[in-house]
Design an enzyme around this catalytic site. Structure first.
Site, PDB file in Angstrom:
ATOM      1  N   GLY A 204       0.836  -1.196   0.000  1.00 42.32           N
ATOM      2  CA  GLY A 204       0.000   0.000   0.000  1.00 42.32           C
ATOM      3  C   GLY A 204       0.869   1.243   0.000  1.00 42.32           C
ATOM      4  N   GLY A 205       0.304   2.301   0.533  1.00 39.06           N
ATOM      5  CA  GLY A 205       1.032   3.572   0.569  1.00 39.06           C
ATOM      6  C   GLY A 205       2.341   3.469   1.343  1.00 39.06           C
TER       7      GLY A 205
ATOM      8  N   GLY B 159      24.703  11.286 -29.450  1.00 41.30           N
ATOM      9  CA  GLY B 159      24.189  11.896 -28.222  1.00 41.30           C
ATOM     10  C   GLY B 159      24.772  11.220 -26.992  1.00 41.30           C
ATOM     11  N   ALA B 160      25.072   9.937 -27.120  1.00 39.32           N
ATOM     12  CA  ALA B 160      25.603   9.208 -25.967  1.00 39.32           C
ATOM     13  C   ALA B 160      26.994   9.732 -25.598  1.00 39.32           C
ATOM     14  CB  ALA B 160      25.639   7.716 -26.261  1.00 39.32           C
TER      15      ALA B 160
HETATM   16  C1  HXC Z   1      -3.753  -4.082  12.122  1.00 37.84           C
HETATM   17  C2  HXC Z   1      -2.735  -5.983  11.403  1.00 37.84           C
HETATM   18  C3  HXC Z   1      -2.512  -5.406  10.141  1.00 37.84           C
HETATM   19  C4  HXC Z   1      -2.962  -4.079   9.932  1.00 37.84           C
HETATM   20  C5  HXC Z   1      -1.719  -7.381  10.124  1.00 37.84           C
HETATM   21  N1  HXC Z   1      -2.233  -7.207  11.340  1.00 37.84           N
HETATM   22  N2  HXC Z   1      -1.876  -6.303   9.364  1.00 37.84           N
HETATM   23  N3  HXC Z   1      -3.348  -5.308  12.381  1.00 37.84           N
HETATM   24  N4  HXC Z   1      -3.558  -3.453  10.948  1.00 37.84           N
HETATM   25  N5  HXC Z   1      -2.753  -3.456   8.769  1.00 37.84           N
HETATM   26  C6  HXC Z   1      -2.232  -8.157  12.453  1.00 37.84           C
HETATM   27  C7  HXC Z   1      -3.124  -9.358  12.235  1.00 37.84           C
HETATM   28  O1  HXC Z   1      -4.427  -9.081  12.622  1.00 37.84           O
HETATM   29  C8  HXC Z   1      -2.443 -10.399  13.112  1.00 37.84           C
HETATM   30  O2  HXC Z   1      -2.813 -10.157  14.439  1.00 37.84           O
HETATM   31  C9  HXC Z   1      -0.998 -10.060  12.997  1.00 37.84           C
HETATM   32  O3  HXC Z   1      -0.939  -8.713  12.559  1.00 37.84           O
HETATM   33  C10 HXC Z   1      -0.271 -10.915  11.978  1.00 37.84           C
HETATM   34  O4  HXC Z   1      -0.992 -10.894  10.768  1.00 37.84           O
HETATM   35  P1  HXC Z   1      -1.347 -12.234   9.968  1.00 37.84           P
HETATM   36  O5  HXC Z   1      -2.362 -11.878   8.957  1.00 37.84           O
HETATM   37  O6  HXC Z   1      -1.668 -13.334  10.921  1.00 37.84           O
HETATM   38  O7  HXC Z   1       0.073 -12.552   9.315  1.00 37.84           O
HETATM   39  P2  HXC Z   1       0.398 -13.133   7.882  1.00 37.84           P
HETATM   40  O8  HXC Z   1      -0.463 -14.313   7.606  1.00 37.84           O
HETATM   41  O9  HXC Z   1       1.868 -13.309   7.850  1.00 37.84           O
HETATM   42  O10 HXC Z   1      -0.033 -11.995   6.867  1.00 37.84           O
HETATM   43  C11 HXC Z   1       0.609 -10.738   6.865  1.00 37.84           C
HETATM   44  C12 HXC Z   1      -0.162  -9.730   5.963  1.00 37.84           C
HETATM   45  C13 HXC Z   1      -1.633  -9.670   6.383  1.00 37.84           C
HETATM   46  C14 HXC Z   1      -0.017 -10.198   4.507  1.00 37.84           C
HETATM   47  C15 HXC Z   1       0.578  -8.402   6.101  1.00 37.84           C
HETATM   48  O11 HXC Z   1      -1.701  -9.483   7.765  1.00 37.84           O
HETATM   49  C16 HXC Z   1      -2.363  -8.560   5.700  1.00 37.84           C
HETATM   50  O12 HXC Z   1      -2.740  -8.704   4.533  1.00 37.84           O
HETATM   51  N6  HXC Z   1      -2.592  -7.482   6.455  1.00 37.84           N
HETATM   52  C17 HXC Z   1      -3.294  -6.346   5.947  1.00 37.84           C
HETATM   53  C18 HXC Z   1      -2.478  -5.622   4.928  1.00 37.84           C
HETATM   54  C19 HXC Z   1      -3.132  -4.351   4.446  1.00 37.84           C
HETATM   55  O13 HXC Z   1      -4.055  -4.382   3.642  1.00 37.84           O
HETATM   56  N7  HXC Z   1      -2.713  -3.222   5.041  1.00 37.84           N
HETATM   57  C20 HXC Z   1      -3.238  -1.944   4.736  1.00 37.84           C
HETATM   58  C21 HXC Z   1      -2.487  -1.511   3.453  1.00 37.84           C
HETATM   59  S1  HXC Z   1      -2.927   0.110   2.991  1.00 37.84           S
HETATM   60  P3  HXC Z   1      -2.836 -11.292  15.573  1.00 37.84           P
HETATM   61  O14 HXC Z   1      -3.372 -10.620  16.775  1.00 37.84           O
HETATM   62  O15 HXC Z   1      -3.711 -12.369  15.036  1.00 37.84           O
HETATM   63  O16 HXC Z   1      -1.404 -11.739  15.719  1.00 37.84           O
HETATM   64  C22 HXC Z   1      -1.860   1.021   3.790  1.00 37.84           C
HETATM   65  C23 HXC Z   1      -2.058   2.457   3.571  1.00 37.84           C
HETATM   66  C24 HXC Z   1      -0.871   3.210   3.902  1.00 37.84           C
HETATM   67  O17 HXC Z   1      -1.009   0.600   4.453  1.00 37.84           O
HETATM   68  C25 HXC Z   1      -1.099   4.580   3.371  1.00 37.84           C
HETATM   69  C26 HXC Z   1       0.048   5.463   3.550  1.00 37.84           C
HETATM   70  C27 HXC Z   1      -0.203   6.762   2.905  1.00 37.84           C
END
Ligand code: HXC
Length: 519
Positions: free
Chosen positions: A171-172, A406-407
């Site tokens: 993501g971001g 040019g290079a």
């Molecule tokens: C809160 C999160 C989290 C998140 C993971 N966790 N991502 N908690 N916010 N973004 C937590 C899970 O609930 C879990 O908690 C623990 O972290 C481990 O995650 P798992 O899913 O069990 O691990 P894994 O199977 O290894 O998968 C990792 C992952 C997946 C691929 C990163 O967690 C995932 O897809 N997370 C969401 C990613 C996402 O969409 N993020 C937002 C992107 S947009 P527990 O308590 O069970 O251990 C963004 C915008 C930024 O970031 C903008 C900036 C300008």
């Protein structure tokens, strides 16, 4: 509570904080072949040099039951330490706490070390392993990211910024590493993308897994997003340490001068015969690089991306330099979009951080064709031209063989404020190669000759005459565009002497807010 109890409390709190999200999650991290945030810092920094900040910070979010789930440190370990005795600041995202996701307080911790790094003028290293914005926090998390971006932007060109990606970065969140100077990704355990596989499938129908979409190999070879690919995290960390050994602490300092035991006047006879007699035959320019630099040591940047140009760091008599070299072994060393972008970014980094640039030229020109034109080779080629032209660090250039069209102009020529421009006797400096030139100059005459043998003889003679006139360094040397034609075996010494003479170089450019680089 008595003082002894207070002390015990501190020790206990520290021990709890050091466990991050707990032993179970640490085991899960290890099971994935990953190190923890703290283990990474320990490997990165000199022994016992880590000074941690904000160990007791906790998030302030009450949404979705988060008020019952708090961890000391809140998912990121931050602080300062040394690498080879030199100060650095570091943050390391802790996947064991909420998947390393970024909260408001977590962002504040990162901003604090970034601000300190800027205040004292020391590099900042970020180790990324995170699920992105902490979903429960909503906009405060987005705000936090953006506060970091702004600091990345302000720090750009002031202190070196290095990002390691040792897990998810999606993501971001990808834009903080993207704003830094160098990215290192570990093979098989890291990925970076703006939108993940699920979103890709929904929006475009394309089925792709995480590795194919944004793994280290993809970003190291196809997109060029990452500058280094490491076999594992340990190697990635050793790359960071090595990289820093070539860099100054900030833009007001010079890179550290190291003791050089490699004789500066070391001659290498093999260089006198390294260029094949046939101008169309390739050779490996890396053989030349390894031969001329201190102890043969070269830290190549972007090794697997745009291999037609080589960039990286080396030392000459202990002085750090950025080396840029066309690679005849790959696509004849032609300049295309990717090569131009790769080298332009590298040249600008060196210029921002007072690192002299040594350029080895063997380039047949820019790559022709619709793919390149539609892709904007005009603008991307201009980036490299711009980068060389605006650079005020010492610039030493050696034309090894071809410098066409040019290079020729672009590759740190005299006309772009090249300071010392050498050529080997094998240099061919002209508007274009003999074949193309004769086709343009003599096309009518060639068409008029009916007999094929006579036609071939005429072309061969015309090409020979052209080569005699232009395919050498002496015409350029007559005009002073080449300062000297040097013996290849003496290249190391000539470069070192040129760099020594340029050590006090001072050039200023016209005052402006900033340039309008062709982006
Ligand atoms: C809160 C999160 C989290 C998140 C993971 N966790 N991502 N908690 N916010 N973004 C937590 C899970 O609930 C879990 O908690 C623990 O972290 C481990 O995650 P798992 O899913 O069990 O691990 P894994 O199977 O290894 O998968 C990792 C992952 C997946 C691929 C990163 O967690 C995932 O897809 N997370 C969401 C990613 C996402 O969409 N993020 C937002 C992107 S947009 P527990 O308590 O069970 O251990 C963004 C915008 C930024 O970031 C903008 C900036 C300008």
């Amino acid at each position: 509570m008595g003082n002894q109890e207070k002390l015990k409390k501190l020790i206990d709190l520290r021990a709890t904080a050091k466990l991050g999200g707990g032993q179970k999650r640490i085991d899960a991290q290890h099971a994935k072949g990953k190190l923890t945030a703290r283990e990474r810092i320990e490997l990165l920094l000199d022994d016992a040099s880590f000074e941690e900040f904000d160990m007791f910070v906790q998030h302030r979010c009450g949404n979705f039951g988060l008020d019952n789930q708090k961890f000391y440190g809140d998912g990121v370990v931050t602080g300062q330490g040394t690498i080879d005795g030199r100060l650095v600041f570091v943050f390391s995202q802790d996947f064991t706490v909420f998947g390393g996701s970024l909260s408001e307080t977590y962002a504040q911790k990162i901003c604090k070390v970034m601000d300190m790094a800027m205040k004292v003028g020391a590099p900042i290293i970020g180790i990324n392993d995170s699920g992105g914005a902490r979903i429960q926090e909503g906009v405060t998390s987005l705000a936090g990211y953006t506060e970091i971006f702004e600091r990345n932007i302000l720090a750009s060109g002031v202190i070196p910024q290095i990002s390691a990606i040792f897990g998810p970065c999606a993501g971001g969140a990808v834009y903080s590493p993207a704003l830094t100077d160098f990215i290192i990704m570990s093979k098989d355990t890291s990925y970076m993308f703006v939108t993940g596989p699920k979103v890709v499938k929904t929006v475009t129908g394309e089925v792709v897994n995480e590795e194919q979409l944004g793994g280290a190999t993809v970003h190291g070879s196809k997109s060029g997003v990452t500058h280094f690919i490491s076999e594992d995290e340990r190697e990635g960390i050793s790359i960071i340490r090595k990289l820093l050994s070539y860099l100054p602490q900030n833009n007001l300092e010079d890179a550290p001068l190291t003791i050089c035991n490699d004789p500066i006047d070391r001659l290498d006879d093999s260089l006198n015969s390294i260029i094949p007699d046939n101008a169309n035959k390739p050779y490996d320019v890396k053989d030349i690089i390894h031969t001329i630099v201190d102890d043969g040591e070269f830290l190549e940047v972007h090794r697997n991306y745009a291999a037609n140009i080589i960039v990286g760091f080396a030392k000459f008599n202990g002085m750090s330099v950025g080396l840029v070299a066309n690679q005849p072994k790959y696509l004849a060393g032609v300049l295309d979009i990717n090569a131009s972008r790769k080298a332009a970014r590298f040249v600008r980094f060196c210029d921002a951080f007072n690192i002299p640039i040594v350029t080895l030229v063997d380039v047949p020109g820019f790559l022709p064709g619709t793919t390149q034109e539609y892709g904007g080779i005009i603008i991307h080629g201009a980036k490299l031209l711009f980068a060389y032209g605006e650079a005020t660090v010492p610039k030493v250039t050696v034309v090894l063989r071809k410098a066409y069209g040019g290079a020729y102009c672009v590759m740190a020529s005299k006309h772009l404020r090249g300071d010392i421009n050498y050529a080997w006797p094998s240099a061919e400096i002209a508007v274009m190669g003999p074949k193309g030139a004769i086709e343009v100059l003599d096309s009518r005459k060639i068409a008029e000759i009916e007999d094929q043998q006579k036609k071939d003889e005429f072309i061969a003679q015309a090409e020979e005459d052209y080569k005699e006139k232009f395919a050498n360094p002496y015409v350029a040397a007559q005009y002073g565009y080449i300062d000297d034609v040097i013996e290849p075996r003496n290249t190391r010494f000539r470069i070192i002497r040129a760099l020594q003479g340029l050590a006090t170089k001072k050039v200023t450019s016209p005052a402006k807010k900033h340039s309008n680089l062709p982006l």
